[in-house]
Scaffold this active site. Structure first.
Site, short mmCIF file in Angstrom:
data_model
loop_
_atom_site.label_atom_id
_atom_site.label_comp_id
_atom_site.label_asym_id
_atom_site.label_seq_id
_atom_site.Cartn_x
_atom_site.Cartn_y
_atom_site.Cartn_z
N ARG A 1 12.72 -10.25 -6.28
CA ARG A 1 11.43 -10.30 -6.60
C ARG A 1 10.56 -11.44 -7.52
NH1 ARG A 1 13.71 -5.21 -9.05
NH2 ARG A 1 12.76 -3.45 -7.69
N LYS B 1 13.59 -4.29 -12.68
CA LYS B 1 13.20 -3.20 -13.63
C LYS B 1 14.09 -2.55 -14.21
CE LYS B 1 9.08 -3.41 -10.37
NZ LYS B 1 8.05 -2.24 -9.91
N HIS C 1 6.43 -11.59 -2.34
CA HIS C 1 6.23 -10.30 -2.13
C HIS C 1 5.77 -10.16 -0.61
CE1 HIS C 1 7.77 -6.89 -4.53
NE2 HIS C 1 7.38 -6.00 -4.14
N ARG D 1 9.56 -10.08 0.71
CA ARG D 1 10.72 -9.49 0.01
C ARG D 1 10.76 -7.95 0.91
NH1 ARG D 1 13.10 -6.43 -4.06
NH2 ARG D 1 12.34 -4.56 -4.62
N HIS E 1 15.54 -0.50 -5.84
CA HIS E 1 14.69 0.73 -6.19
C HIS E 1 15.74 1.89 -7.06
CE1 HIS E 1 12.07 -0.16 -2.47
NE2 HIS E 1 11.87 -1.10 -3.92
N TYR F 1 9.30 1.92 4.20
CA TYR F 1 10.31 0.63 5.74
C TYR F 1 10.12 1.29 7.33
CZ TYR F 1 10.03 -2.92 1.30
OH TYR F 1 9.30 -3.02 0.19
#
Length: 316
Positions: free
Chosen positions: A146, A170, A237, A240, A263, A272
């Site tokens: 990220r 995150k 992004h 990514r 994630h 994806y």
């Protein structure tokens, strides 16, 4: 109400340790709800009901706010009321049972493998900025970082001998990621020049003045590389997304890609699979003799068209 909102946001910052970006988003969303309360002359969070909140969501949607933004607003409200209930200040959740309007799920834009190669193997000058930017591009695409993870990267997090980078994602979750050989080469070349700026801290990516690069600066450099090498808009992004799409296309291992991306929910990674299927469907349409969709009308009955003259559209 303002004091209780401020206390909740401080709780998120100190106890939950949410990112500054997330905290700012929650603050903006909850201030919208607070404005609704003040407009309706409510003086306590316990007075807000589901009907009023539903009306706010409908009005914001009519004004053009997307379903994802509305989902975040409702999530912010639920979090606030969980806090208020735990503190004994409320006994309900006005967001309970309210779902955001369904919106069209847009697939992330990616580079195909050839375009990614074109970006990374363009002409490269041997100077400070060019080497730094090349290392950033390679690391984005090699490891799926990220933007915030790359900006916050410090030297001790890099182990180029082992081909690993440690990032804090995150929720302050730390994960170790592989670094490909091309990215390692680019990083070695950059780190030899990095010292020329007399850096003031341990940041991996610094300006010519030795200061850690900020997110805006990195976005600008990536955008300029996209225009220069590809003639298109490019943002971190997208690299990514390209990393994730190409990994899934090659490995078919959704769980591994989830871990690499960091994630929390595999449903986030599953988007994806749609990109992968889109690629397969395109190849199928181009290659299968009876899969090509024809935009021309089929011959009308009674025109005497021979079977070999018929469209190669869908089977009857």
């Amino acid at each position: 109400m303002h004091e209780q909102l401020d206390a909740y946001l401080e709780h998120l910052r100190r106890e939950r340790q949410v990112s500054t970006h997330t905290l700012d988003g929650y603050r903006r969303d909850l201030l919208k709800v607070l404005a609704l309360c003040e407009k309706n002359a409510l003086t306590h969070w316990s007075e807000l009901d589901g009907r009023s909140l539903r009306s706010l969501v409908a009005r914001l949607h009519a004004q053009g706010l997307g379903s994802r933004s509305l989902a975040r607003l409702l999530s912010a409200v639920r979090g606030l009321y969980q806090y208020l209930n735990r503190e004994g200040l409320c006994r309900h959740d006005p967001a309970s049972g309210i779902a955001p309007p369904k919106g069209e799920r847009r697939l992330p834009r990616t580079l195909d493998a050839d375009r990614a190669l074109q970006l990374l193997e363009g002409a490269l000058e041997d100077d400070f900025i060019a080497r730094r930017d090349q290392a950033m591009l390679e690391l984005f695409y090699s490891s799926g970082l990220r933007l915030s993870e790359l900006v916050g990267l410090d030297l001790p997090a890099l182990d180029l001998a082992a081909g690993l980078v440690r990032v804090q994602g995150k929720g302050n979750k730390v994960r170790e990621l592989p670094v490909g050989s091309k990215a390692r080469e680019a990083l070695h070349a950059w780190l030899e020049l990095r010292l020329l700026s007399n850096p003031g801290d341990g940041a991996v990516f610094v300006s010519q003045q030795g200061r850690r690069l900020g997110a805006r600066a990195v976005q600008l450099r990536v955008r300029q590389a996209g225009v220069r090498e590809l003639g298109q808009h490019l943002h971190p992004h997208m690299l990514r997304h390209s990393f994730a799409s190409h990994m899934l296309e090659s490995s078919q291992d959704l769980r591994a890609v989830q871990e690499l991306l960091g994630h929390a929910d595999i449903a986030t990674t599953q988007i994806y699979t749609h990109l992968d299927f889109q690629h397969l469907a395109t190849v199928y349409d181009q290659a299968h003799p009876r899969a090509r969709r024809s935009t021309e009308s089929a011959p009308a009955l009674g025109t005497g068209a021979a079977p070999s003259e018929r469209s190669t559209g869908d089977d009857e």
